[in-house]
Write a protein that holds these residues in place. Structure first.
Motif, mmCIF file in Angstrom:
data_model
loop_
_atom_site.group_PDB
_atom_site.id
_atom_site.type_symbol
_atom_site.label_atom_id
_atom_site.label_comp_id
_atom_site.label_asym_id
_atom_site.label_seq_id
_atom_site.Cartn_x
_atom_site.Cartn_y
_atom_site.Cartn_z
ATOM 1 N N TRP A 14 0.833 -1.200 0.000
ATOM 2 C CA TRP A 14 0.000 0.000 0.000
ATOM 3 C C TRP A 14 0.874 1.259 0.000
ATOM 4 N N CYS A 18 -1.502 5.098 3.593
ATOM 5 C CA CYS A 18 -2.802 4.523 3.223
ATOM 6 C C CYS A 18 -3.537 4.039 4.473
ATOM 7 N N ASP A 20 -5.421 1.635 4.793
ATOM 8 C CA ASP A 20 -5.489 0.165 4.897
ATOM 9 C C ASP A 20 -4.563 -0.352 6.007
ATOM 10 N N CYS A 49 -7.083 -2.461 -3.809
ATOM 11 C CA CYS A 49 -5.941 -2.260 -2.896
ATOM 12 C C CYS A 49 -6.189 -2.981 -1.580
ATOM 13 N N ARG A 52 -5.900 -6.820 -0.844
ATOM 14 C CA ARG A 52 -4.592 -7.463 -0.663
ATOM 15 C C ARG A 52 -4.404 -7.960 0.769
ATOM 16 N N LEU A 124 -6.925 1.066 -6.877
ATOM 17 C CA LEU A 124 -6.015 0.201 -7.635
ATOM 18 C C LEU A 124 -5.976 0.565 -9.119
ATOM 19 N N CYS A 203 -7.763 7.035 1.391
ATOM 20 C CA CYS A 203 -6.918 6.759 0.219
ATOM 21 C C CYS A 203 -6.102 8.029 0.048
#
Ligand code: SF4
Length: 257
Positions: A14, A18, A20, A49, A52, A124, A203
């Motif tokens: 990432w 990010c 995430d 994204c 993953r 992504l 993001c």
């Protein structure tokens, strides 16, 4: 058992900053709190994204076709009820191509936990609007005109799908509040039946400005809110959708016996 017990050690790809990363940290924290056996836990994910994550959590993982993690997760749970089963994906994955699976997963009330990592963008594939992108002319996007589609609100959709069966668990958290998000994951996984947690996520590459605006408006759900009151939950979801996102547990319905 530590949080490292649930990390494969692969370096996430990432972007720096990010959101995430926060979701990943919250998830491993929740797994540690619950002492989930690695060999009896499965993460299904789709494409994007955030999907993953299935490769970074050290449990069984399936990176599936775009939008198909929910039916695969239901199948796994029905075949092996002893497993803890999670379906994790982004807003594009779960609420565009995979959207048709959501109401049926709610009404089936199979005991899986769906986590939507909602960053309002297809990251992504380089920043296209997703089904949850808010209409906005002053937050880095100019998408509030007559050609723009209004967004889907994941929380409202899941609560509305719960109306007939009064089932499911519905909550919303924020990527940067790891402790609170881990609590929501723990509660969702413990709930016996379908559970859904939407995570407002940064993001940082394509929606930073929008995320900061939304984050500023986030408000914790009043501790007096009764999570078994579905009408109150829907009312809060509406306010949330109109730009004042609530964080916490909106609704908790009937458990599976
Ligand atoms: Fe995260 Fe966005 Fe980068 Fe994807 S593009 S890794 S969502 S910051």
């Amino acid at each position: 058992m530590t949080e490292l017990t649930y990390r494969t050690g692969r370096k996430p790809v990432w972007c720096p900053g990010c959101g995430d990363f926060g979701v990943f940290a919250s998830l491993t924290k929740a797994m540690k709190i619950l002492h989930l056996p690695n060999h009896e836990t499965v993460v299904f994910s789709g494409i994007g994204c955030s999907s993953r994550i299935a490769g970074y959590v050290d449990v069984y993982g399936f990176n599936l076709l775009h939008g198909r993690s929910v039916p695969a997760a239901i199948g796994a749970k029905l075949a092996k009820p002893k497993l803890t089963v999670l379906s994790i994906g982004g807003d594009g994955d779960l609420f565009s191509i995979g959207c048709g699976h959501i109401p049926h997963a709610v009404r089936s009330n199979v005991d899986i936990t769906v986590i939507c990592i909602d960053n309002f963008v297809y990251g992504l594939t380089k920043g296209q609007n997703s089904p949850t992108t808010p209409l906005c002319n002053d937050c880095g996007l100019n998408n509030n005109d007559e050609t723009s589609n209004v967004p889907i609100d994941p929380i409202s959709m899941v609560i509305a799908s719960s109306m007939s069966a009064q089932s499911s668990f519905v909550a919303q958290g924020l990527d940067s509040d790891v402790a609170h998000l881990a609590e929501l994951f723990v509660a969702g996984i413990r709930h016996k039946g379908f559970s859904f947690i939407n995570v407002i996520t940064d993001c940082t590459t394509y929606r930073k400005e929008m995320y900061l605006r939304i984050k500023e408006e986030c408000t914790p759900i009043d501790p007096e809110h009764n999570p078994h009151d579905i009408d109150a939950a829907l009312k809060m979801a509406r306010i949330s959708m109109e730009g004042k996102p609530y964080l916490g547990v909106f609704f908790e319905g009937n458990s599976i016996k």
